[in-house]
Scaffold this motif. Structure first.
Motif, PDB file in Angstrom:
ATOM      1  N   GLU A 153       5.761  15.934 -48.948  1.00 35.14           N
ATOM      2  CA  GLU A 153       5.003  14.967 -49.734  1.00 35.14           C
ATOM      3  C   GLU A 153       3.862  15.711 -50.407  1.00 35.14           C
ATOM      4  O   GLU A 153       3.246  16.577 -49.809  1.00 35.14           O
ATOM      5  CB  GLU A 153       4.456  13.887 -48.788  1.00 35.14           C
ATOM      6  CG  GLU A 153       3.589  12.869 -49.470  1.00 35.14           C
ATOM      7  CD  GLU A 153       3.044  11.882 -48.471  1.00 35.14           C
ATOM      8  OE1 GLU A 153       1.826  11.852 -48.291  1.00 35.14           O
ATOM      9  OE2 GLU A 153       3.835  11.157 -47.866  1.00 35.14           O
ATOM     10  N   TRP A 180       2.026  20.625 -51.252  1.00 32.30           N
ATOM     11  CA  TRP A 180       3.126  19.910 -50.619  1.00 32.30           C
ATOM     12  C   TRP A 180       2.968  20.064 -49.109  1.00 32.30           C
ATOM     13  O   TRP A 180       2.720  21.157 -48.620  1.00 32.30           O
ATOM     14  CB  TRP A 180       4.470  20.472 -51.062  1.00 32.30           C
ATOM     15  CG  TRP A 180       4.798  20.091 -52.468  1.00 32.30           C
ATOM     16  CD1 TRP A 180       4.567  20.828 -53.592  1.00 32.30           C
ATOM     17  CD2 TRP A 180       5.386  18.877 -52.909  1.00 32.30           C
ATOM     18  NE1 TRP A 180       4.977  20.155 -54.695  1.00 32.30           N
ATOM     19  CE2 TRP A 180       5.492  18.946 -54.311  1.00 32.30           C
ATOM     20  CE3 TRP A 180       5.831  17.729 -52.262  1.00 32.30           C
ATOM     21  CZ2 TRP A 180       6.019  17.917 -55.070  1.00 32.30           C
ATOM     22  CZ3 TRP A 180       6.369  16.710 -53.021  1.00 32.30           C
ATOM     23  CH2 TRP A 180       6.459  16.808 -54.403  1.00 32.30           C
ATOM     24  N   PRO A 209      -0.028   6.668 -49.958  1.00 33.36           N
ATOM     25  CA  PRO A 209       0.596   7.807 -50.631  1.00 33.36           C
ATOM     26  C   PRO A 209      -0.425   8.532 -51.510  1.00 33.36           C
ATOM     27  O   PRO A 209      -1.335   7.912 -52.060  1.00 33.36           O
ATOM     28  CB  PRO A 209       1.683   7.166 -51.495  1.00 33.36           C
ATOM     29  CG  PRO A 209       1.939   5.838 -50.895  1.00 33.36           C
ATOM     30  CD  PRO A 209       0.641   5.409 -50.294  1.00 33.36           C
ATOM     31  N   TRP A 233       4.882   2.082 -45.297  1.00 34.71           N
ATOM     32  CA  TRP A 233       5.600   2.818 -46.338  1.00 34.71           C
ATOM     33  C   TRP A 233       6.145   4.110 -45.746  1.00 34.71           C
ATOM     34  O   TRP A 233       5.741   4.532 -44.672  1.00 34.71           O
ATOM     35  CB  TRP A 233       4.686   3.099 -47.533  1.00 34.71           C
ATOM     36  CG  TRP A 233       3.580   4.062 -47.248  1.00 34.71           C
ATOM     37  CD1 TRP A 233       2.378   3.765 -46.666  1.00 34.71           C
ATOM     38  CD2 TRP A 233       3.557   5.456 -47.504  1.00 34.71           C
ATOM     39  NE1 TRP A 233       1.614   4.895 -46.556  1.00 34.71           N
ATOM     40  CE2 TRP A 233       2.319   5.950 -47.067  1.00 34.71           C
ATOM     41  CE3 TRP A 233       4.466   6.348 -48.069  1.00 34.71           C
ATOM     42  CZ2 TRP A 233       1.965   7.296 -47.171  1.00 34.71           C
ATOM     43  CZ3 TRP A 233       4.111   7.677 -48.175  1.00 34.71           C
ATOM     44  CH2 TRP A 233       2.877   8.130 -47.738  1.00 34.71           C
ATOM     45  N   VAL A 286       4.073   6.505 -57.661  1.00 36.22           N
ATOM     46  CA  VAL A 286       4.741   7.111 -56.516  1.00 36.22           C
ATOM     47  C   VAL A 286       5.811   6.149 -56.014  1.00 36.22           C
ATOM     48  O   VAL A 286       5.522   4.992 -55.711  1.00 36.22           O
ATOM     49  CB  VAL A 286       3.732   7.410 -55.382  1.00 36.22           C
ATOM     50  CG1 VAL A 286       4.440   7.966 -54.163  1.00 36.22           C
ATOM     51  CG2 VAL A 286       2.666   8.370 -55.872  1.00 36.22           C
ATOM     52  N   CYS A 302       8.442   5.044 -53.135  1.00 32.54           N
ATOM     53  CA  CYS A 302       8.599   5.194 -51.689  1.00 32.54           C
ATOM     54  C   CYS A 302       9.284   3.945 -51.136  1.00 32.54           C
ATOM     55  O   CYS A 302       9.422   2.949 -51.828  1.00 32.54           O
ATOM     56  CB  CYS A 302       7.250   5.429 -51.014  1.00 32.54           C
ATOM     57  SG  CYS A 302       5.963   4.269 -51.462  1.00 32.54           S
ATOM     58  N   SER A 326      10.239  12.341 -41.779  1.00 32.54           N
ATOM     59  CA  SER A 326      10.924  11.369 -42.632  1.00 32.54           C
ATOM     60  C   SER A 326      11.403  10.142 -41.884  1.00 32.54           C
ATOM     61  O   SER A 326      11.840   9.189 -42.491  1.00 32.54           O
ATOM     62  CB  SER A 326      12.100  12.042 -43.338  1.00 32.54           C
ATOM     63  OG  SER A 326      13.030  12.489 -42.371  1.00 32.54           O
ATOM     64  N   PRO A 341       7.868   8.038 -47.353  1.00 35.34           N
ATOM     65  CA  PRO A 341       8.338   8.822 -48.507  1.00 35.34           C
ATOM     66  C   PRO A 341       9.855   8.726 -48.635  1.00 35.34           C
ATOM     67  O   PRO A 341      10.563   8.550 -47.637  1.00 35.34           O
ATOM     68  CB  PRO A 341       7.923  10.255 -48.165  1.00 35.34           C
ATOM     69  CG  PRO A 341       6.841  10.125 -47.150  1.00 35.34           C
ATOM     70  CD  PRO A 341       7.149   8.872 -46.385  1.00 35.34           C
TER      71      PRO A 341
END
Length: 87
Positions: A3, A9, A25, A77, A38, A40, A14, A79
């Motif tokens: 992310e 990054w 985010p 949320w 973004v 997600c 996950s 990613p």
């Protein structure tokens, strides 16, 4: 899964949902006036959707095909997963 945290990054798990109250985010607002959008996975009213997050002055959540001028009350949320690699 990786992310973008605004400058780097970072690796994230996950398989874990993130509470909106704990972390939002990361958005790169340097590329355009309204900030990046973004994508997600989000939880809204107990269901999982593809959601969109922007933060240009105030955090704003949206889900395609659910009309609302106000930010939706997203609770969690995650990613998006990396796409499959070609063999």
């Amino acid at each position: 899964m990786r992310e973008f945290n605004g400058s780097n990054w970072i690796e994230v798990n996950s398989n874990s949902w993130i509470k909106v109250s704990e972390r939002l985010p990361e958005v790169d607002n340097t590329r355009n006036t309204f900030g990046d959008l973004v994508k997600c996975l989000v939880v809204y009213e107990g269901f999982v959707y593809l959601g969109f997050f922007q933060n240009f002055g105030a955090p704003h959540w949206s889900i395609r095909h659910i009309s609302s001028r106000q930010s939706l009350p997203i609770t969690h949320w995650m990613p998006l997963p990396e796409p499959p690699k070609e063999d």
